[in-house]
Design a protein around this motif. Structure first.
Motif, PDB file in Angstrom:
ATOM      1  N   ASP A  10       0.953  -0.847   0.150  1.00  0.00           N
ATOM      2  CA  ASP A  10       0.132  -0.296  -0.231  1.00  0.00           C
ATOM      3  C   ASP A  10       1.180   1.510   0.578  1.00  0.00           C
ATOM      4  O   ASP A  10       2.089   0.793   0.116  1.00  0.00           O
ATOM      5  CB  ASP A  10      -1.115   0.320   1.405  1.00  0.00           C
ATOM      6  N   GLY A  13       0.278   6.027   4.755  1.00  0.00           N
ATOM      7  CA  GLY A  13       0.318   5.498   5.712  1.00  0.00           C
ATOM      8  C   GLY A  13       1.315   3.833   5.727  1.00  0.00           C
ATOM      9  O   GLY A  13       1.813   3.694   6.915  1.00  0.00           O
ATOM     10  N   THR A  14       1.808   3.664   4.849  1.00  0.00           N
ATOM     11  CA  THR A  14       2.642   2.366   4.846  1.00  0.00           C
ATOM     12  C   THR A  14       3.790   2.974   4.300  1.00  0.00           C
ATOM     13  O   THR A  14       4.494   2.512   4.736  1.00  0.00           O
ATOM     14  CB  THR A  14       1.794   1.418   3.856  1.00  0.00           C
ATOM     15  N   ASP A 179      -1.911  -0.651   6.079  1.00  0.00           N
ATOM     16  CA  ASP A 179      -1.632   0.544   7.375  1.00  0.00           C
ATOM     17  C   ASP A 179      -2.987   0.329   7.365  1.00  0.00           C
ATOM     18  O   ASP A 179      -3.117   0.899   8.994  1.00  0.00           O
ATOM     19  CB  ASP A 179      -0.590   1.143   7.494  1.00  0.00           C
ATOM     20  N   SER A 180      -4.661   0.277   7.465  1.00  0.00           N
ATOM     21  CA  SER A 180      -5.518   0.411   7.622  1.00  0.00           C
ATOM     22  C   SER A 180      -6.618  -0.816   7.285  1.00  0.00           C
ATOM     23  O   SER A 180      -5.839  -1.518   7.129  1.00  0.00           O
ATOM     24  CB  SER A 180      -5.846   1.412   6.439  1.00  0.00           C
TER      25      SER A 180
END
Ligand code: XBP
Ligand code: MG
Length: 249
Positions: A10, A13-14, A179-180
């Protein structure tokens, strides 16, 4: 047991903690257009429930302002947001999260493919990779599957299915790094086993079904901790670690 053939990353956030830069880009264009909108960090944490910037603006108008999203040209507004984001990242607003560059190098050296499955726009991914790793690294990715290349954004499986099809590998031969919760759902819906590296925007989310939940990929001199009391602590998520949890999946 299937060998690990590809790592699918991803982006937001990653690879990097991008969301504060996205938020700034949104707010900058809202201000430039004198819309009178400003997304605080707290607002944005809630707004991240909807993936995709265009979809997020439409949701904000409908559910927060009780306005018809058709009142404005969201495509055009979002294009300006992307231009602003690219400008900020090209200017050095971001760096990669711990362990990302290390793991990419290890994968390439071992002949394991690297790929991207993201909700964000293609130009946002390209500028981040080019700035952080050099332009030549873009060609090292087997495929970069981005939000607008597919029908449905995460948590739908489309973007993972797009990446798998391009690489001609089965879902079980890949591992996803997300991350989500929305990203995890997307990977799992496509059948791709997934590990999570949390960040401040996502650390309180639910990650049932993840192979591991870490607070980063970790570096040799600074191993990842298990996020929010989760197991396992003290990990450096290198290729050997990914292969072992992938084999156990
Ligand atoms: C990321 C997103 C994106 C970014 C903004 O989700 O939802 O919408 O916040 O980028 P994920 P755009 O990490 O799960 O892919 O404005 O380009 O959509
Ligand atoms: Mg993400």
């Amino acid at each position: 047991m299937m060998a690990l053939e590809a790592i699918i990353f991803d982006v937001d956030g990653t690879l990097a903690d991008t969301e504060e830069v996205h938020r700034r880009a949104f707010n900058d264009v809202f201000a430039a257009r004198r819309l009178g909108w400003k997304w605080t960090r707290e607002d944005y944490t809630k707004l991240l429930d909807v993936t995709g910037g265009k979809e997020r603006i439409a949701r904000f108008m409908r559910d927060w302002l009780w306005r018809d999203p058709a009142e404005i040209d969201i495509q055009a507004l979002h294009r300006e947001k992307t231009e602003r984001y690219v400008e900020l990242v090209a200017g050095g607003a971001l760096s990669l999260r711990p362990g990302v560059a290390r793991l990419i190098d290890e994968a390439l050296a071992a002949g394991v493919k690297i790929a991207i499955a993201t909700t964000t726009s293609l130009e946002n991914v390209e500028v981040l990779i080019a700035r952080a790793l050099g332009k030549a690294m873009l060609a090292e990715f087997a495929v970069i599957s981005a939000g607008d290349m597919v029908e449905r954004k995460k948590p739908a499986p489309d973007v993972y299915e797009h990446a798998l099809a391009a690489m001609r590998i089965p879902a079980a031969a890949a591992i996803a790094i997300e991350d989500s919760a929305n990203g995890l759902r997307s990977a799992l819906a496509a059948g791709v086993p997934c590990i999570i590296t949390t960040n401040p925007y996502t650390e309180d989310q639910e990650f049932a079904g993840a192979l591991a939940v870490l607070d980063s990929l970790g570096e040799a001199d600074k191993p990842a901790a298990a996020s929010a009391g989760r197991m396992p602590p003290g990990v450096v998520a290198n290729l050997a670690y990914l292969r072992s949890i992938h084999a156990a999946a």
